[in-house]
Write an enzyme that holds these catalytic residues in place. Structure first.
Site, PDB file in Angstrom:
ATOM      1  N   HIS A 133       0.822  -1.214   0.000  1.00 31.13           N
ATOM      2  CA  HIS A 133       0.000   0.000   0.000  1.00 31.13           C
ATOM      3  C   HIS A 133       0.851   1.257   0.000  1.00 31.13           C
ATOM      4  O   HIS A 133       0.374   2.333   0.328  1.00 31.13           O
ATOM      5  CB  HIS A 133      -0.956   0.006   1.207  1.00 31.13           C
ATOM      6  CG  HIS A 133      -1.665  -1.294   1.416  1.00 31.13           C
ATOM      7  ND1 HIS A 133      -1.229  -2.243   2.314  1.00 31.13           N
ATOM      8  CD2 HIS A 133      -2.750  -1.826   0.795  1.00 31.13           C
ATOM      9  CE1 HIS A 133      -2.017  -3.304   2.253  1.00 31.13           C
ATOM     10  NE2 HIS A 133      -2.942  -3.087   1.345  1.00 31.13           N
TER      11      HIS A 133
HETATM   12  S1  FES Z   1       1.711  -0.554   3.341  1.00 31.27           S
HETATM   13 FE1  FES Z   1       0.146  -1.974   3.772  1.00 31.27          FE
HETATM   14  S2  FES Z   1       1.219  -3.739   4.443  1.00 31.27           S
HETATM   15 FE2  FES Z   1       2.787  -2.277   4.060  1.00 31.27          FE
END
Ligand code: FES
Length: 170
Positions: A133
């Protein structure tokens, strides 16, 4: 920090764009592989495990990933430029002095598990990028951008000799 170790904003956007595209192309199931909770012991439990690491072969600027109680741990031999940059930065949303995270400034040892949802971040010149993410960590393992709430965890580390460290409590 030298120009070669810095991604300017355009490069960073390009890099993040490529990383995002790569995640899309490869599929989240491959790129984002969080630890299963049953295989993800707490730090309290992990502290009973120990891992000995020969650090003599890790050159400045390089990182070795080792296993500590089944978790990946990043052992980074930081360059003088990286040490200076981290010393002068308070970190991001989870501010912490670099000196509290690296007992010996040239050696950073952090648990390689993203504090958002447990993916394994990928090494970049500026630290790490979690492909799941987009969380960005600096060269002290401190969260700088993205959804991860906390810095990468710092395990107990003993510097036994110039060539050897032990992760965990002996
Ligand atoms: S940014 Fe979501 S698990 Fe690393």
């Amino acid at each position: 920090m030298s120009n070669s170790t810095v991604l300017d904003n355009a490069d960073r956007r390009d890099f993040l764009g490529k990383a995002t595209a790569a995640v899309g192309a490869a599929g989240a199931a491959v790129a984002c592989w969080p630890f299963v909770s049953s295989m993800n012991p707490s730090l309290d439990t992990l502290e009973k495990a120990t891992t000995e690491v020969n650090i003599s072969g890790i050159a400045p600027g390089q990182m070795e990933t080792v296993s500590w109680g089944g978790k990946p741990v990043f052992v980074v031999h930081r360059t003088a430029e990286q040490v200076a940059a981290m010393k002068n930065s308070p970190g991001g949303k989870d501010p912490q002095p670099d000196a509290d995270r690296a007992k010996q400034p040239e050696w950073l040892v952090v648990v390689g598990v993203c504090t958002h949802m447990g993916c394994i971040p990928a090494r970049t010149e500026e630290g790490w990028l979690c492909p799941c993410h987009g969380s960005v960590y600096d060269n002290s393992g401190r969260i700088m951008h993205g959804p991860a709430p906390l810095n990468l965890a710092v395990p107990p580390v003993q510097f036994v000799s110039a060539d050897k460290i032990i992760i965990g409590e002996a």
